[in-house]
Design a protein around this motif. Structure first.
Motif, PDB file in Angstrom:
ATOM      1  N   PRO A 152       7.030  12.567  -6.552  1.00 42.19           N
ATOM      2  CA  PRO A 152       5.539  12.196  -6.207  1.00 42.19           C
ATOM      3  C   PRO A 152       5.018  11.173  -6.939  1.00 42.19           C
ATOM      4  CG  PRO A 152       5.722  14.282  -7.455  1.00 42.19           C
ATOM      5  CD  PRO A 152       7.129  13.583  -7.363  1.00 42.19           C
ATOM      6  N   GLY A 153       4.220  10.403  -6.318  1.00 39.50           N
ATOM      7  CA  GLY A 153       3.337   9.327  -6.960  1.00 39.50           C
ATOM      8  C   GLY A 153       4.031   8.055  -7.143  1.00 39.50           C
ATOM      9  N   GLU A 194       0.750  -0.938   0.046  1.00 33.26           N
ATOM     10  CA  GLU A 194       0.023  -0.025   0.020  1.00 33.26           C
ATOM     11  C   GLU A 194       0.777   1.376   0.164  1.00 33.26           C
ATOM     12  OE1 GLU A 194       1.185  -0.310   4.305  1.00 33.26           O
ATOM     13  OE2 GLU A 194       0.406  -1.872   2.950  1.00 33.26           O
ATOM     14  N   VAL A 195       2.049   1.213   0.143  1.00 29.93           N
ATOM     15  CA  VAL A 195       2.957   2.319   0.281  1.00 29.93           C
ATOM     16  C   VAL A 195       3.245   2.780  -1.086  1.00 29.93           C
ATOM     17  CG1 VAL A 195       5.222   3.092   0.927  1.00 29.93           C
ATOM     18  CG2 VAL A 195       3.992   1.674   2.462  1.00 29.93           C
ATOM     19  N   ILE A 196       2.817   4.029  -1.548  1.00 31.12           N
ATOM     20  CA  ILE A 196       3.010   4.425  -2.939  1.00 31.12           C
ATOM     21  C   ILE A 196       4.316   5.433  -2.893  1.00 31.12           C
ATOM     22  CG2 ILE A 196       1.999   5.610  -4.943  1.00 31.12           C
ATOM     23  CD1 ILE A 196       0.808   2.953  -4.168  1.00 31.12           C
ATOM     24  N   GLU A 197       4.249   6.496  -2.029  1.00 25.49           N
ATOM     25  CA  GLU A 197       5.375   7.571  -2.092  1.00 25.49           C
ATOM     26  C   GLU A 197       6.351   7.145  -1.102  1.00 25.49           C
ATOM     27  OE1 GLU A 197       3.696  11.411  -1.731  1.00 25.49           O
ATOM     28  OE2 GLU A 197       3.232  11.363  -3.743  1.00 25.49           O
ATOM     29  N   PHE A 198       7.727   7.626  -1.228  1.00 22.84           N
ATOM     30  CA  PHE A 198       8.723   7.145  -0.363  1.00 22.84           C
ATOM     31  C   PHE A 198       8.371   7.568   1.039  1.00 22.84           C
ATOM     32  CE2 PHE A 198      12.623   7.570   1.713  1.00 22.84           C
ATOM     33  CZ  PHE A 198      13.349   6.397   1.547  1.00 22.84           C
ATOM     34  N   ASP A 199       7.989   8.727   1.245  1.00 18.69           N
ATOM     35  CA  ASP A 199       7.832   9.307   2.702  1.00 18.69           C
ATOM     36  C   ASP A 199       7.007   8.503   3.553  1.00 18.69           C
ATOM     37  OD1 ASP A 199       9.914  11.233   1.962  1.00 18.69           O
ATOM     38  OD2 ASP A 199       8.434  12.857   1.414  1.00 18.69           O
ATOM     39  N   ASP A 200       5.962   7.763   2.861  1.00 22.86           N
ATOM     40  CA  ASP A 200       5.253   7.060   3.633  1.00 22.86           C
ATOM     41  C   ASP A 200       5.547   5.773   4.121  1.00 22.86           C
ATOM     42  OD1 ASP A 200       3.082   8.875   2.964  1.00 22.86           O
ATOM     43  OD2 ASP A 200       2.501   8.131   1.096  1.00 22.86           O
ATOM     44  N   TYR A 201       6.786   5.229   3.955  1.00 19.99           N
ATOM     45  CA  TYR A 201       7.200   4.109   4.466  1.00 19.99           C
ATOM     46  C   TYR A 201       7.120   4.155   5.950  1.00 19.99           C
ATOM     47  CZ  TYR A 201      11.866   5.570   6.125  1.00 19.99           C
ATOM     48  OH  TYR A 201      12.854   5.977   6.882  1.00 19.99           O
ATOM     49  N   PRO A 202       7.418   4.880   6.783  1.00 24.90           N
ATOM     50  CA  PRO A 202       7.164   4.682   8.162  1.00 24.90           C
ATOM     51  C   PRO A 202       5.899   4.281   8.626  1.00 24.90           C
ATOM     52  CG  PRO A 202       8.346   7.044   7.687  1.00 24.90           C
ATOM     53  CD  PRO A 202       7.651   6.604   6.636  1.00 24.90           C
TER      54      PRO A 202
END
Length: 620
Positions: free
Chosen positions: A336-337, A223-231
């Protein structure tokens, strides 16, 4: 302790029943591997390209390395300017109603020492290099206490626990008559026992451990799309290659059904023979232990690739910070994206190929213009040898049959070279444009040491370089904050004394309060001082100090005089703080100011007030 380990290892290893939850996680891992498979292939391609060396052909003297390995040289020239030393840790108390200065100094000392002992510099330099060449670098911070209960740790603290694991593995190997030479195993066991009896290592060392994880050994939920969302990912899995014998010694289960693992090969469920031709399922074979950090359940699952059961019961990790995942990922760039953005290899691979192709063709053209002679077809070979083998000052007699000499033999004409056809200037310009390093061609990059100089560097270099350093500072800040929280939750005052020394009645050396978990997360704010990771420049530091000293010296003198007279000096203190922030934001002004004195009791009636000593002027 050692006797208990031996008795436990002598028991037959159990084989757990298949677990539907373990099978579900194995399916998730298989799906994630397929998703990231192309990225992992590209990472291996990048490594091979940057290395530029085929060892098999080089061993035979047929090296086909590129003429100019510009990617490697650019990365090597950039690395010391991005990260050359451990950062300065700064701790600020968020509870303003308490005097926490000693506590902040203690925490700064402990965090800096623990991260240095954990090998932060070596791990971080490889992580920065990996981010440039492999899209992102990964670090994992854990607190080691017991190898059997802690998460999987690669760079473990060297203590007796490692030797006990090896001892258990030897005992288990001796129990299996179908594997290995019994006499050899017995001899290894006796040697290990002798070393344990005479060992001088600590029995149970503990502290921070920093691992560098290869990017292809990290899998992130889909479900992680953008890098900054990995946490915020639902789960993150780490693949840990381990010998079968070591895994059995650690987890005390039968792992004979685990797949053989070989790095760089597709893991499609087939068995992979070892390069040495050893029998399958031998203890020296590599298998893959998968450690899954599930944020939803706050549990860590451990299973072996190819098995449908957990190697140990799922467990919760207490030694974690407010940021639950221990993985810290440094990207080279973000978009982004999507999760992956181009790295240095993607930006420059074609430019390096074009540059080397241009230089190779120029070298081939130059080889065509080797000096030589052109002779008439009817000229005899004796005259040709007499002409070409002539020594200095020798008179050569040639039979030209009445023809002019220049019609019989002449210097071979050269093929004209057009410099514009082999000019690499446009390639260098494109290189600097896409990398954002105007100084890359000279292997020198502007060095930033303070926040002000960081702004100057940001203007002189392209935004990509400044952004990369900014991402590095952000990652180091997160790592320092996480490490401080973990240490506050695990270290005792007795352990802190090892770094600061004991408290004295009139001179406390440290302050280490007993705090709840929530208080630990809220009490302090940890950051790193911007610009302190680059290579030190002594001449530049001396130049900065020569500018700072004449400015702050008179202000400090005035503040001391006002303090001695009991006059409020806060305006001058604010002016000094702002001045230092503009000149060099790493300097702590408190070390230049007088310590606050306790209030004096009022003078008794009829007694004159005590004279106030005036400070000696700085120029006296």
């Amino acid at each position: 302790m050692i006797t208990d380990e031996i008795q436990s290892a002598q028991q037959a290893l159990p084989k757990p029943e298949d677990d539907p939850l373990a099978k579900k996680w194995a399916d998730r891992i298989s799906t994630a591997r397929k998703k990231w498979e192309n990225l992992h292939k590209r990472i291996r391609h990048n490594r091979k390209l940057v290395a530029g060396l085929d060892l098999e052909r080089a061993a035979e003297g047929e090296s086909k390395s590129p003429r100019a390995n510009l990617i490697f040289s650019t990365a090597q020239a950039t690395l010391p300017n991005i990260y050359a030393r451990n950062p300065d840790v700064s701790v600020t108390a968020t509870w303003k109603n308490s005097n926490a200065r000693l506590f902040c100094e203690t925490l700064e000392t402990v965090v800096s020492r623990q991260m240095r002992d954990a090998g932060l510099k070596k791990r971080m330099k490889m992580t920065v290099l990996g981010a440039m060449l492999e899209y992102f670098g990964v670090l994992k911070i854990t607190y080691q206490r017991d190898l059997r209960e802690d998460p999987a740790i690669i760079q473990r603290i060297n203590d007796t626990q490692d030797n006990i694991e090896r001892l258990n593995g030897l005992i288990q190997a001796m129990d299996d008559d179908q594997r290995g030479d019994a006499e050899l195993r017995k001899r290894e066991l006796e040697t290990t026992l002798q070393g344990l009896d005479q060992q001088s290592e600590v029995v149970a060392a503990e502290g921070l451990v920093i691992d560098r994880v290869l990017p292809e050994n990290i899998l992130i939920s889909e479900e992680v799309i953008e890098f900054d969302d990995y946490p915020n990912a639902d789960w993150i899995a780490q693949l840990v290659p381990m010998s079968r014998g070591a895994a059995k010694a650690r987890y005390k289960v039968d792992l004979s059904g685990a797949k053989t693992y070989e790095a760089g090969k597709p893991q499609d469920g087939t068995k992979i023979d070892s390069m040495t031709g050893a029998a399958k399922n031998a203890d020296d074979e590599q298998i893959c232990i998968i450690e899954i950090w599930d944020r939803q359940s706050q549990l860590v699952y451990t299973l072996a690739d190819g098995c449908s059961f957990f190697c140990r019961e799922p467990f919760g990790v207490e030694a974690v910070g407010q940021r639950w995942y221990p993985f810290f990922i440094l990207p080279y760039a973000v978009l982004p994206g999507q999760f992956i953005a181009p790295c240095l290899v993607d930006l420059t691979e074609q430019l390096q190929a074009e540059h080397n192709d241009t230089r190779d063709k120029f070298a081939a053209h130059r080889n065509l213009n080797k000096p030589g002679w052109v002779a008439a077809a009817d000229m005899n070979s004796k005259s040709i040898h007499r002409h070409t083998d002539a020594e200095l000052g020798e008179v050569v007699l040639l039979d030209t049959e009445g023809k002019p000499l220049n019609q019989v033999i002449a210097a071979r004409p050269n093929i004209p070279i057009n410099p514009a056809d082999y000019d690499t200037g446009p390639i260098r310009q494109d290189w600097e444009q896409v990398t954002g390093l105007q100084d890359a061609a000279r292997s020198t990059i502007v060095q930033a040491k303070t926040a002000t100089e960081a702004g100057i560097m940001q203007q002189s270099l392209a935004g990509r370089t400044g952004e990369y350093r900014d991402k590095l500072d952000d990652l180091l800040t997160e790592m320092s904050q996480y490490s401080a929280q973990v240490l506050l939750l695990n270290l005792t005052p007795a352990q802190v004394e090892r770094y600061t020394g004991p408290n004295e009645p009139d001179q406390p050396a440290y302050d280490w309060p007993e705090l709840s978990r929530d208080d630990v997360f809220d009490m302090v704010e940890v950051s790193i001082v911007a610009g302190t990771t680059g290579a030190p420049d002594k001449a530049q530091a001396q130049e900065i100090w020569a500018k700072v000293l004449p400015v702050i010296q008179p202000l400090v003198t005035q503040i001391m005089q006002l303090a001695a007279q009991g006059i409020d000096y806060d305006p001058l203190k604010a002016l000094l703080r702002e001045t230092l922030a503009r000149l060099d934001d790493r300097i702590d002004i408190d070390q230049f100011l007088p310590a606050p004195k306790p209030p004096q009791p009022p003078a008794m009636p009829g007694q004159p007030a005590a004279p106030i000593p005036l400070p000696i002027a700085a120029n006296q």
